[in-house]
Design a protein around this motif. Structure first.
Motif, PDB file in Angstrom:
ATOM      1  N   GLY A   1     -10.720   6.694   5.399  1.00 36.06           N
ATOM      2  CA  GLY A   1      -9.633   7.756   5.041  1.00 36.06           C
ATOM      3  C   GLY A   1     -10.090   8.962   5.060  1.00 36.06           C
ATOM      4  O   GLY A   1      -9.428  10.014   5.650  1.00 36.06           O
ATOM      5  N   TYR A   2     -11.294   9.383   4.458  1.00 41.95           N
ATOM      6  CA  TYR A   2     -11.736  10.666   4.773  1.00 41.95           C
ATOM      7  C   TYR A   2     -12.057  11.081   6.184  1.00 41.95           C
ATOM      8  O   TYR A   2     -11.533  12.072   6.625  1.00 41.95           O
ATOM      9  N   LYS A   3     -12.338  10.255   6.930  1.00 37.19           N
ATOM     10  CA  LYS A   3     -12.824  10.137   8.401  1.00 37.19           C
ATOM     11  C   LYS A   3     -11.370  10.791   9.248  1.00 37.19           C
ATOM     12  O   LYS A   3     -11.377  11.562   9.979  1.00 37.19           O
ATOM     13  N   MET A   4     -10.270   9.911   8.830  1.00 28.96           N
ATOM     14  CA  MET A   4      -9.084  10.098   9.485  1.00 28.96           C
ATOM     15  C   MET A   4      -8.554  11.461   8.975  1.00 28.96           C
ATOM     16  O   MET A   4      -7.923  12.292   9.934  1.00 28.96           O
ATOM     17  N   LEU A   5      -8.654  11.971   7.689  1.00 28.29           N
ATOM     18  CA  LEU A   5      -8.029  13.161   7.283  1.00 28.29           C
ATOM     19  C   LEU A   5      -8.709  14.342   8.141  1.00 28.29           C
ATOM     20  O   LEU A   5      -8.553  15.354   8.507  1.00 28.29           O
ATOM     21  N   ARG A   6     -10.301  14.304   8.297  1.00 27.86           N
ATOM     22  CA  ARG A   6     -11.126  15.147   8.841  1.00 27.86           C
ATOM     23  C   ARG A   6     -10.709  15.290  10.203  1.00 27.86           C
ATOM     24  O   ARG A   6     -10.559  16.536  10.715  1.00 27.86           O
ATOM     25  N   ASP A   7     -10.538  14.169  10.931  1.00 28.80           N
ATOM     26  CA  ASP A   7     -10.222  14.051  12.296  1.00 28.80           C
ATOM     27  C   ASP A   7      -8.896  14.905  12.515  1.00 28.80           C
ATOM     28  O   ASP A   7      -8.505  15.490  13.640  1.00 28.80           O
ATOM     29  N   ALA A   8      -7.940  14.623  11.626  1.00 24.48           N
ATOM     30  CA  ALA A   8      -6.532  15.102  11.658  1.00 24.48           C
ATOM     31  C   ALA A   8      -6.593  16.817  11.436  1.00 24.48           C
ATOM     32  O   ALA A   8      -5.708  17.550  11.790  1.00 24.48           O
ATOM     33  N   ASN A   9      -7.527  17.311  10.672  1.00 24.26           N
ATOM     34  CA  ASN A   9      -7.862  18.568  10.665  1.00 24.26           C
ATOM     35  C   ASN A   9      -6.625  19.568   9.933  1.00 24.26           C
ATOM     36  O   ASN A   9      -6.436  20.447  10.396  1.00 24.26           O
ATOM     37  N   CYS A  10      -6.343  18.858   8.888  1.00 23.82           N
ATOM     38  CA  CYS A  10      -4.872  19.664   8.161  1.00 23.82           C
ATOM     39  C   CYS A  10      -5.056  19.514   6.980  1.00 23.82           C
ATOM     40  O   CYS A  10      -3.955  20.120   6.198  1.00 23.82           O
ATOM     41  N   LEU A  11      -6.268  19.203   6.445  1.00 25.85           N
ATOM     42  CA  LEU A  11      -6.241  19.249   4.927  1.00 25.85           C
ATOM     43  C   LEU A  11      -7.572  19.645   4.451  1.00 25.85           C
ATOM     44  O   LEU A  11      -8.547  19.724   5.147  1.00 25.85           O
TER      45      LEU A  11
ATOM     46  N   ILE B   1      -5.148   6.117   2.619  1.00 23.95           N
ATOM     47  CA  ILE B   1      -4.616   5.950   4.018  1.00 23.95           C
ATOM     48  C   ILE B   1      -5.772   5.266   4.744  1.00 23.95           C
ATOM     49  O   ILE B   1      -5.356   4.563   5.953  1.00 23.95           O
ATOM     50  N   GLY B   2      -7.046   5.192   4.323  1.00 26.89           N
ATOM     51  CA  GLY B   2      -8.231   4.460   5.257  1.00 26.89           C
ATOM     52  C   GLY B   2      -7.846   3.006   5.053  1.00 26.89           C
ATOM     53  O   GLY B   2      -8.274   2.154   5.759  1.00 26.89           O
ATOM     54  N   LYS B   3      -6.793   2.439   4.154  1.00 33.37           N
ATOM     55  CA  LYS B   3      -6.512   1.012   4.343  1.00 33.37           C
ATOM     56  C   LYS B   3      -6.101   0.583   5.595  1.00 33.37           C
ATOM     57  O   LYS B   3      -5.951  -0.545   5.883  1.00 33.37           O
ATOM     58  N   THR B   4      -5.316   1.606   6.263  1.00 36.21           N
ATOM     59  CA  THR B   4      -4.931   1.230   7.554  1.00 36.21           C
ATOM     60  C   THR B   4      -5.874   0.952   8.592  1.00 36.21           C
ATOM     61  O   THR B   4      -5.521   0.255   9.566  1.00 36.21           O
ATOM     62  N   ALA B   5      -7.100   1.036   8.533  1.00 34.22           N
ATOM     63  CA  ALA B   5      -8.476   0.820   9.116  1.00 34.22           C
ATOM     64  C   ALA B   5      -8.574  -0.584   9.033  1.00 34.22           C
ATOM     65  O   ALA B   5      -9.629  -1.314   9.299  1.00 34.22           O
ATOM     66  N   ILE B   6      -8.124  -1.413   7.842  1.00 36.52           N
ATOM     67  CA  ILE B   6      -8.628  -2.513   7.266  1.00 36.52           C
ATOM     68  C   ILE B   6      -7.632  -3.724   7.741  1.00 36.52           C
ATOM     69  O   ILE B   6      -6.378  -3.667   7.617  1.00 36.52           O
ATOM     70  N   GLU B   7      -8.215  -4.794   8.067  1.00 33.89           N
ATOM     71  CA  GLU B   7      -7.406  -5.718   8.733  1.00 33.89           C
ATOM     72  C   GLU B   7      -6.130  -6.315   7.317  1.00 33.89           C
ATOM     73  O   GLU B   7      -6.942  -6.604   6.238  1.00 33.89           O
ATOM     74  N   SER B   8      -5.080  -6.553   7.768  1.00 35.92           N
ATOM     75  CA  SER B   8      -4.073  -6.889   6.864  1.00 35.92           C
ATOM     76  C   SER B   8      -4.660  -8.442   6.182  1.00 35.92           C
ATOM     77  O   SER B   8      -4.189  -8.565   4.970  1.00 35.92           O
ATOM     78  N   ASP B   9      -5.027  -9.138   7.095  1.00 30.86           N
ATOM     79  CA  ASP B   9      -5.289 -10.434   6.503  1.00 30.86           C
ATOM     80  C   ASP B   9      -6.364 -10.533   5.283  1.00 30.86           C
ATOM     81  O   ASP B   9      -6.427 -11.094   4.480  1.00 30.86           O
ATOM     82  N   VAL B  10      -7.311  -9.372   5.525  1.00 31.54           N
ATOM     83  CA  VAL B  10      -8.239  -9.224   4.486  1.00 31.54           C
ATOM     84  C   VAL B  10      -7.662  -8.547   3.199  1.00 31.54           C
ATOM     85  O   VAL B  10      -7.846  -8.877   1.997  1.00 31.54           O
ATOM     86  N   LEU B  11      -6.968  -7.553   3.451  1.00 38.54           N
ATOM     87  CA  LEU B  11      -6.616  -6.781   2.496  1.00 38.54           C
ATOM     88  C   LEU B  11      -5.488  -7.424   1.497  1.00 38.54           C
ATOM     89  O   LEU B  11      -5.330  -7.310   0.312  1.00 38.54           O
ATOM     90  N   ASN B  12      -4.605  -8.593   2.251  1.00 37.56           N
ATOM     91  CA  ASN B  12      -3.891  -9.435   1.451  1.00 37.56           C
ATOM     92  C   ASN B  12      -4.160 -10.672   1.076  1.00 37.56           C
ATOM     93  O   ASN B  12      -3.364 -11.396   0.737  1.00 37.56           O
ATOM     94  N   LYS B  13      -5.449 -10.978   1.118  1.00 41.42           N
ATOM     95  CA  LYS B  13      -5.777 -12.235   1.121  1.00 41.42           C
ATOM     96  C   LYS B  13      -5.630 -12.653  -0.300  1.00 41.42           C
ATOM     97  O   LYS B  13      -6.409 -11.900  -1.299  1.00 41.42           O
ATOM     98  N   PRO B  14      -5.212 -13.834  -0.645  1.00 42.74           N
ATOM     99  CA  PRO B  14      -5.015 -14.306  -1.901  1.00 42.74           C
ATOM    100  C   PRO B  14      -6.376 -14.926  -2.232  1.00 42.74           C
ATOM    101  O   PRO B  14      -6.880 -15.332  -1.327  1.00 42.74           O
TER     102      PRO B  14
ATOM    103  N   THR C   1       0.583  -1.222  -0.072  1.00 38.64           N
ATOM    104  CA  THR C   1       0.105   0.054   0.040  1.00 38.64           C
ATOM    105  C   THR C   1       0.859   1.413  -0.069  1.00 38.64           C
ATOM    106  O   THR C   1       0.280   2.196  -0.683  1.00 38.64           O
ATOM    107  N   TYR C   2       2.081   1.307   0.788  1.00 42.76           N
ATOM    108  CA  TYR C   2       2.847   2.300   0.787  1.00 42.76           C
ATOM    109  C   TYR C   2       3.364   2.695  -0.339  1.00 42.76           C
ATOM    110  O   TYR C   2       3.557   3.808  -1.141  1.00 42.76           O
ATOM    111  N   SER C   3       3.977   1.739  -1.438  1.00 44.97           N
ATOM    112  CA  SER C   3       4.743   1.932  -2.527  1.00 44.97           C
ATOM    113  C   SER C   3       3.536   2.302  -3.636  1.00 44.97           C
ATOM    114  O   SER C   3       3.672   3.555  -4.344  1.00 44.97           O
ATOM    115  N   HIS C   4       2.458   1.706  -3.640  1.00 42.51           N
ATOM    116  CA  HIS C   4       1.416   2.196  -4.492  1.00 42.51           C
ATOM    117  C   HIS C   4       0.713   3.797  -4.003  1.00 42.51           C
ATOM    118  O   HIS C   4       0.581   4.495  -4.947  1.00 42.51           O
ATOM    119  N   SER C   5       0.741   4.138  -2.745  1.00 42.67           N
ATOM    120  CA  SER C   5       0.367   5.282  -2.345  1.00 42.67           C
ATOM    121  C   SER C   5       1.606   6.458  -2.925  1.00 42.67           C
ATOM    122  O   SER C   5       0.980   7.426  -3.561  1.00 42.67           O
TER     123      SER C   5
END
Ligand SMILES: [Fe+2]
Length: 327
Positions: free
Chosen positions: A231-241, A200-213, A161-165
């Motif tokens: 992700g929208y909610k995380m950025l809204r809560d961080a209040n910097c964008l 960034i919202g993918k950090t709220a998803i379990e990695s087993d689900v995210l990377n499930k083959p 996810t980080y290289s994709h981002s």
């Protein structure tokens, strides 16, 4: 002949190929070339890989091999601190003596490290610090075309996810620059931050689900589809964008024909910035290895997007995206 590197005599818009110069990698492409009936096609022998006929060897008996062991996942990085560090990235960005190709490589790897660290600890302080660093990456993308060009052609087939981002952030920033080069109406720094942070919202998803083959169960798929809103909610809560960055995160999986998620928005109901991000997102998904499929080349990805997925995208913006790869 397969293996020829050809240059077509006409511009991209007048033929069915994505680029006007390319390697003929299959009989299908060769047949397509024949059908177009060009008056002249230049063959660059120095770039061609023409296979010469070889004498057939007697067939060896088949050897039954063991199924290769799957590659173990890379070890998780251990960070010195949970706070992201941007000093190394800044050093490369500020270095006026680095050659563009070297600068592109170093900046890319430092950006991927930064994003990996942020996604491991996506708290408010780290989002704010990363946003500043993204501002500086986008400055480079906007003002140093040679380095930006090298970044555009740096490909990593590994998917995380980080290289994709970082890849999507970079492709979308360069595309937005191209679209808005004659306008002052867009805050390119805010846009870039939205592109880099789109998943960034993918950090709220379990990695087993995210990377499930293999196939996801319906409930798992529904869970993954919450990541734009998370992700929208995380950025809204961080209040910097600004809202325009957050809307990219919320709408980057909406599709032009209304088949996307989370809100099945259609056409221009999807914010233009999110339409840009969607194109970069799909392009990077196709050109990197995933647990369920292998990467394809940039050329094949652009062609597939044009021939089979164009209804998902804003066709005008897609055309400009293709042009970025023609230089
Ligand atoms: Fe996503």
């Amino acid at each position: 002949m397969v293996g020829m590197y050809v240059e077509l005599p006409r511009g991209w818009l007048t033929h069915d190929f994505v680029k006007s110069e390319f390697m003929v990698t299959s009989e299908a492409i060769l047949n397509q070339l024949r059908k177009q009936k060009f008056d002249d096609v230049i063959v660059h022998l120095d770039k061609s890989k023409i296979k010469r006929p070889v004498t057939a060897k007697p067939k060896q008996p088949d050897v039954i091999r063991d199924t290769p062991e799957p590659e173990p996942p890379p070890p998780k990085k251990v960070w010195d601190s949970e706070y992201v560090e941007t000093a190394e990235l800044r050093t490369f960005l500020d270095d006026k003596k680095l050659a563009p190709d070297d600068k592109a490589k170093k900046t890319y790897h430092a950006s991927v490290d930064l994003m990996e660290h942020l996604l491991a600890f996506p708290n408010e302080a780290n989002i704010k610090k990363s946003k500043q660093a993204i501002y500086e990456i986008s400055e480079m993308a906007l003002n140093e075309p040679d380095t930006a060009h090298h970044m555009l052609h740096l490909t990593t087939h590994d998917y995380q996810t980080y290289s994709h981002s970082v890849n999507v952030g970079f492709y979308a920033t360069v595309l937005a620059k191209e679209l808005y080069k004659n306008s002052n109406a867009h805050d390119m720094h805010e846009l870039s931050a939205g592109f880099f942070l789109h998943d960034i919202g993918k950090t709220a998803i379990e990695s087993d689900v995210l990377n499930k083959p293999g196939k996801l169960r319906d409930i798992e798929w529904q869970h993954i589809k919450t990541h734009p809103y998370m992700g929208y909610k995380m950025l809204r809560d961080a209040n910097c964008l600004k809202e325009e960055s957050k809307i990219i995160v919320l709408q980057h999986h909406e599709a032009y024909d209304g088949t996307g998620y989370p809100n099945r928005l259609k056409a221009r109901d999807i914010h233009e910035y999110a339409r840009i991000c969607a194109i970069a997102d799909v392009f990077d998904a196709l050109t990197t290895d995933r647990v369920y499929k292998n990467a394809i080349s940039s050329f094949d990805a652009l062609r597939l997007m044009r021939n089979e997925m164009l209804l998902n995208f804003d066709a005008e913006i897609f055309k400009r995206f293709v042009q970025l790869f023609m230089t």
